[in-house]
Design a protein around this motif. Structure first.
Motif, PDB file in Angstrom:
ATOM      1  N   TYR A 145       0.848  -1.188   0.000  1.00 52.03           N
ATOM      2  CA  TYR A 145       0.000   0.000   0.000  1.00 52.03           C
ATOM      3  C   TYR A 145       0.885   1.240   0.000  1.00 52.03           C
ATOM      4  O   TYR A 145       2.092   1.166   0.253  1.00 52.03           O
ATOM      5  N   CYS A 146       0.293   2.394  -0.283  1.00 52.35           N
ATOM      6  CA  CYS A 146       1.018   3.672  -0.318  1.00 52.35           C
ATOM      7  C   CYS A 146       0.373   4.672   0.630  1.00 52.35           C
ATOM      8  O   CYS A 146      -0.839   4.627   0.872  1.00 52.35           O
ATOM      9  N   THR A 147       1.187   5.585   1.149  1.00 55.73           N
ATOM     10  CA  THR A 147       0.680   6.735   1.893  1.00 55.73           C
ATOM     11  C   THR A 147       1.189   8.009   1.237  1.00 55.73           C
ATOM     12  O   THR A 147       2.237   8.009   0.581  1.00 55.73           O
ATOM     13  N   GLU A 198       2.112  12.144   1.920  1.00 52.82           N
ATOM     14  CA  GLU A 198       2.407  13.179   2.910  1.00 52.82           C
ATOM     15  C   GLU A 198       2.586  14.521   2.203  1.00 52.82           C
ATOM     16  O   GLU A 198       3.121  14.564   1.095  1.00 52.82           O
ATOM     17  N   SER A 254       0.879  12.966   7.301  1.00 52.37           N
ATOM     18  CA  SER A 254       0.275  11.965   6.420  1.00 52.37           C
ATOM     19  C   SER A 254      -1.148  12.386   6.099  1.00 52.37           C
ATOM     20  O   SER A 254      -1.926  12.738   7.001  1.00 52.37           O
ATOM     21  N   LYS A 303      -4.046   7.319   2.375  1.00 51.88           N
ATOM     22  CA  LYS A 303      -3.510   5.953   2.384  1.00 51.88           C
ATOM     23  C   LYS A 303      -4.346   5.096   1.448  1.00 51.88           C
ATOM     24  O   LYS A 303      -5.583   5.102   1.519  1.00 51.88           O
ATOM     25  N   THR A 304      -3.675   4.359   0.555  1.00 50.23           N
ATOM     26  CA  THR A 304      -4.390   3.465  -0.355  1.00 50.23           C
ATOM     27  C   THR A 304      -4.783   2.186   0.385  1.00 50.23           C
ATOM     28  O   THR A 304      -4.297   1.904   1.483  1.00 50.23           O
ATOM     29  N   ARG A 305      -5.637   1.397  -0.242  1.00 49.91           N
ATOM     30  CA  ARG A 305      -5.955   0.083   0.327  1.00 49.91           C
ATOM     31  C   ARG A 305      -4.762  -0.854   0.104  1.00 49.91           C
ATOM     32  O   ARG A 305      -3.896  -0.574  -0.719  1.00 49.91           O
ATOM     33  N   CYS A 357       5.863   3.801  -0.049  1.00 48.22           N
ATOM     34  CA  CYS A 357       5.309   2.501  -0.398  1.00 48.22           C
ATOM     35  C   CYS A 357       5.681   1.508   0.706  1.00 48.22           C
ATOM     36  O   CYS A 357       6.858   1.384   1.061  1.00 48.22           O
ATOM     37  N   TYR A 358       4.687   0.807   1.254  1.00 48.14           N
ATOM     38  CA  TYR A 358       4.888  -0.092   2.389  1.00 48.14           C
ATOM     39  C   TYR A 358       4.519  -1.537   2.043  1.00 48.14           C
ATOM     40  O   TYR A 358       3.661  -1.787   1.186  1.00 48.14           O
ATOM     41  N   LYS A 366       2.667  -4.446   4.033  1.00 47.01           N
ATOM     42  CA  LYS A 366       1.822  -4.585   5.209  1.00 47.01           C
ATOM     43  C   LYS A 366       2.262  -5.773   6.044  1.00 47.01           C
ATOM     44  O   LYS A 366       2.514  -6.862   5.520  1.00 47.01           O
ATOM     45  N   ILE A 394      -7.144  12.827   7.591  1.00 39.50           N
ATOM     46  CA  ILE A 394      -6.707  11.860   6.586  1.00 39.50           C
ATOM     47  C   ILE A 394      -7.761  11.754   5.498  1.00 39.50           C
ATOM     48  O   ILE A 394      -8.950  11.562   5.778  1.00 39.50           O
TER      49      ILE A 394
END
Length: 788
Positions: free
Chosen positions: A513-515, A517, A526, A529-531, A559-560, A562, A674
């Motif tokens: 997923y991405c956040t 900022e 922040s 946030k995407t799913r 980009c994370y 999870k 958010i």
């Protein structure tokens, strides 16, 4: 201009009238926000580093990182013949317009630097000179020549941009500008001795010290202005990158711009070879060389309270410091609070970190209240300047704004960043941005890959290292907007629409997923946030977000991967730690994003490419209210019409959204800050407009940020503001009658709030905690509007 008097001490009134911009810097306050005695600001004695990377473009590109993280670099290849040539030429005009505006600011800065030179020269031949002619020539070496070069360049380029058409050529102007870089080379060679001379004269000559102090207090410190020409070479080179990017290869300007870029790059490379070793080096008593890699302001949680620290990362040690309180005219120095050799520094894993008392987080509504106060003061400052108000009143307002921004900077961070010394001591910082935490961690881990030895600094070694911090620091001011020069960009205000399309470049499948900022009030937060896209190497999010901008200049994408392992729990904030796969940043150039059309771009991060699109809507446009032409639905329809149709005092959409937020969103961080996914918000809007029977089921399954976003969208699309146009004069009259109040606005909307149609001042002016007025709704005493 009246020359300085040669009888006794010089009259300094001439310098007082030249500058009226007062700037509050980091040196005026200690780490807890207490005002300190003012001292003469100093500039760095070392040569500043010039970044020749094309990814630092202030126009259409973004700043890259040394680690390779950042946005995609700006290509130097021009547009192919006939391909988007018209669009490219229009972009050329945008680039040139922005550059022309900054060139005008730069010329004004050179004029400000030259302004004291003339009266100083006038006294040099008298019996009581302020400076000798040799000192004046050393400090102001080549400034007059640089000014004349850029004044000629500006005068030639300005009419071309103002009378723009597709046949305009200006490559020869940039080519000529590049050919005169020899003057800059002479300036660079003299730069260090110019700063040293300015400092020595300030220390030994009371008259020059007072001139420097007055200039510095107005935001025009000579040492700071002397850096401007060096910074300008970099900016000019970056603009050449952007011009080539949007110039067709068959355009007459193309070879001229290529030549100018080649000359500029060669020049930057040659001087970087000379200045790079000097910019961050400090020699220890043992003869070792230690370089400064990174520095910045961080909030440390120390003994249960928040303290603002200046943290310095050297090649083998991390040092935490704060500025000492010093008397006027004394050298400013840092006081070392603690240090950790990198060989002894570890980042505790979530399961290894010891439990610490819960970090006190300031409620969102208190932070928002403070932002409103800051915005109100900023408006008053602008109003005073427009009305040519007294400088003392403006300075008083700016000081108050700085205090409020300092409070916000100190109390808003909540992301824990813990470091541990193998000897047993731990330190906890609080950051507002996961991007920033990742940068610090990566910079330290990169240095730790080298063969480092543990050590203990002697008192002499620690004194030398701490003493070098003031001269070596790269971050000079606390990152608040009140520290900005008046000529700096105020940033963007309005709404940024961002679609995160997809990402590729992952080596193995993961849950991704991405956040997003953006910076606001001097720090990053922040915003979206995407799913989570499960078990893939090429996620296809295609999610749209609407992000509110408040003086924003940059957009960051992280980009994370999870993590669903509940054992990976951070004991500082009880949150599961997700792994950052990549991060990048792009500058929000006002001229590039303020278009009606979507602009697609790609950010590269650690081999990963994230594709996204964005467009910007100014605050003025977003506040325009257009009544709905539909006879049904709730969005864009007057509240009175909706409540009459529904036979209720509060619209159904308001009741249901607030109930859902209270049910499962109270513990959510930044519930109304958010951004929710735009497609989800539009889906909810459609079902509310259609009065679909599945509304409650859909609400229970929907992301809570999308529900909060739907409620905000409903209020924003009302054809008339909640605080009606008809009663706006009454509000203004009430403000005028209140004395000594703070100009802020807080509306308390309770779930039981009835139809708000006619607000009125309370007859007896109910007491307000901060001395303002209280307005009550005639329909419900619990619904109040506070001015104060």
């Amino acid at each position: 201009m009246e020359p300085l008097s040669h009888r006794g001490l010089p009259r300094l009134s001439w310098i007082d009238t030249l500058y009226s911009n007062f700037n509050y810097g980091a040196e005026d306050y200690d780490a807890e926000g207490n005002e300190e005695p003012k001292a003469l600001p100093e500039g760095s004695e070392t040569m500043p580093y010039i970044d020749e990377s094309p990814t630092m473009s202030p126009q259409l590109s973004a700043r890259g990182q040394e680690s390779g993280d950042g946005v995609s670099p700006t290509p130097t290849d021009g547009l192919s013949t006939g391909v988007d040539a018209g669009k490219g030429l229009e972009m050329r005009k945008l680039v040139l317009s922005g550059f022309l505006a900054s060139e005008e600011i730069y010329i004004n800065q050179l004029e400000a630097l030259l302004l004291p030179m003339k009266p100083l020269k006038a006294t040099a031949t008298t019996s009581q000179p302020v400076l000798t002619l040799q000192q004046i020539e050393t400090i102001f070496y080549k400034i007059q020549d640089i000014y004349e070069i850029h004044k000629e360049f500006y005068d030639n380029l300005c009419p071309k941009v103002q009378q723009w058409d597709s046949n305009i050529t200006m490559g020869h102007l940039f080519q000529k500008l590049a050919s005169q870089l020899g003057v800059y080379k002479a300036f660079v060679d003299n730069y260090k001795i110019a700063l040293e001379t300015a400092e020595k004269c300030s220390q030994s000559n009371y008259q020059f010290q007072k001139i420097s102090e007055i200039l510095a207090l107005r935001g025009w410190a000579p040492t700071a202005l002397l850096y401007k020409p060096i910074d300008r070479v970099t900016r000019s080179t970056l603009v050449l990158h952007d011009l080539l990017k949007h110039t067709p290869s068959d355009h007459p300007d193309y070879p001229l711009l290529q030549d100018a870029l080649r000359i500029s790059q060669n020049f930057l490379s040659s001087i970087n070879e000379d200045i790079d070793p000097r910019r961050t080096a400090v020699t220890t008593p043992k003869g070792e060389t230690r370089q400064l890699i990174k520095d910045g302001f961080l909030v440390e949680l120390s003994e249960g309270s928040r303290k603002l620290r200046h943290v310095f990362l050297f090649t083998d040690v991390l040092l935490c410091a704060k500025l000492k309180k010093t008397a006027v005219g004394k050298h400013q120095q840092y006081d070392c609070k603690w240090y950790v050799p990198l060989a002894d520094l570890v980042f505790p894993s979530p399961e290894e970190s010891e439990h610490c008392p819960q970090v006190h987080v300031i409620p969102d509504h208190e932070l928002e209240d403070m932002k409103m106060k800051i915005s109100a003061i900023k408006s008053e400052v602008q109003k005073e300047k427009a009305n040519k108000g007294q400088s003392r009143a403006i300075e008083r307002l700016k000081k108050k704004m700085f205090e409020n921004e300092f409070w916000l900077l100190l109390n808003s961070p909540a992301i824990p960043f813990r470091i541990h010394n193998r000897n047993g001591k731990s330190y906890l910082f609080l950051l507002s941005s996961d991007y920033e935490r990742s940068e610090w961690r990566e910079a330290i881990q990169k240095l730790q890959k080298k063969d480092l030895q543990a050590f203990v600094l002697s008192s002499v070694e620690l004194q030398v290292l701490t003493g070098s911090c003031f001269k070596l620091r790269t971050v000079h001011n606390i990152p608040v907007t009140s520290n900005k020069d008046d000529d700096e960009s105020p940033g963007l205000y309005g709404f940024l629409h961002v679609i995160v399309h997809s990402a590729k470049g992952f080596k193995q499948s993961a849950n991704l997923y991405c956040t997003l900022e953006v910076d606001s009030f001097g720090y990053f937060v922040s915003k979206a946030k995407t799913r989570v896209f499960r078990d893939t190497t090429e996620p296809q999010w295609n999610e749209e977000f609407e992000i509110e901008l408040e003086g924003s200049q940059s957009l960051r994408i992280l980009c994370y991967e999870k993590c669903y392992d509940k054992t990976k729990l951070n004991k500082d904030n009880n949150e599961i730690v997700d792994k950052i796969m990549g991060k990048g940043q792009i500058q929000l150039d006002p001229q590039a994003v303020q278009t009606k059309n979507w602009h697609m771009d790609v950010i590269e991060m650690n081999g990963i490419k994230v594709e996204f699109s964005m467009k910007f809507t100014s605050r003025d446009m977003s506040l325009k209210r257009t009544p709905s032409k539909k006879q049904t639905g709730v969005f864009g329809v007057k509240i009175s019409v909706v409540t009459k149709r529904e036979r209720s005092k509060v619209p159904y959409i308001v009741r249901q959204c607030i109930e859902e937020v209270e049910k499962r969103g109270i513990e959510e961080v930044g519930i109304y800050r958010i951004s929710g996914v735009a497609t989800d918000i539009q889906a909810l809007k459609a079902v509310f407009d259609a009065n679909n029977k599945d509304i409650l089921v859909m609400l229970s399954d929907m992301d809570i940020n999308a529900i909060a976003g739907t409620l905000k969208l409903y209020f924003r699309e009302l054809p008339e503001p909640l605080l009606t146009d008809r009663l706006y004069p009454a509000f203004m009259e009430g403000i005028g009658k209140a004395s000594g109040m703070r100009r802020g606005l807080a509306v308390l909307l309770l779930p039981t709030i009835p139809l708000i149609q006619s607000w009125m001042p309370c007859p007896d002016s109910l007491p307000c905690p901060w001395g303002g007025l209280v307005f009550v709704s005639p329909h419900c005493p619990m619904a109040v509007l506070l001015w104060g």
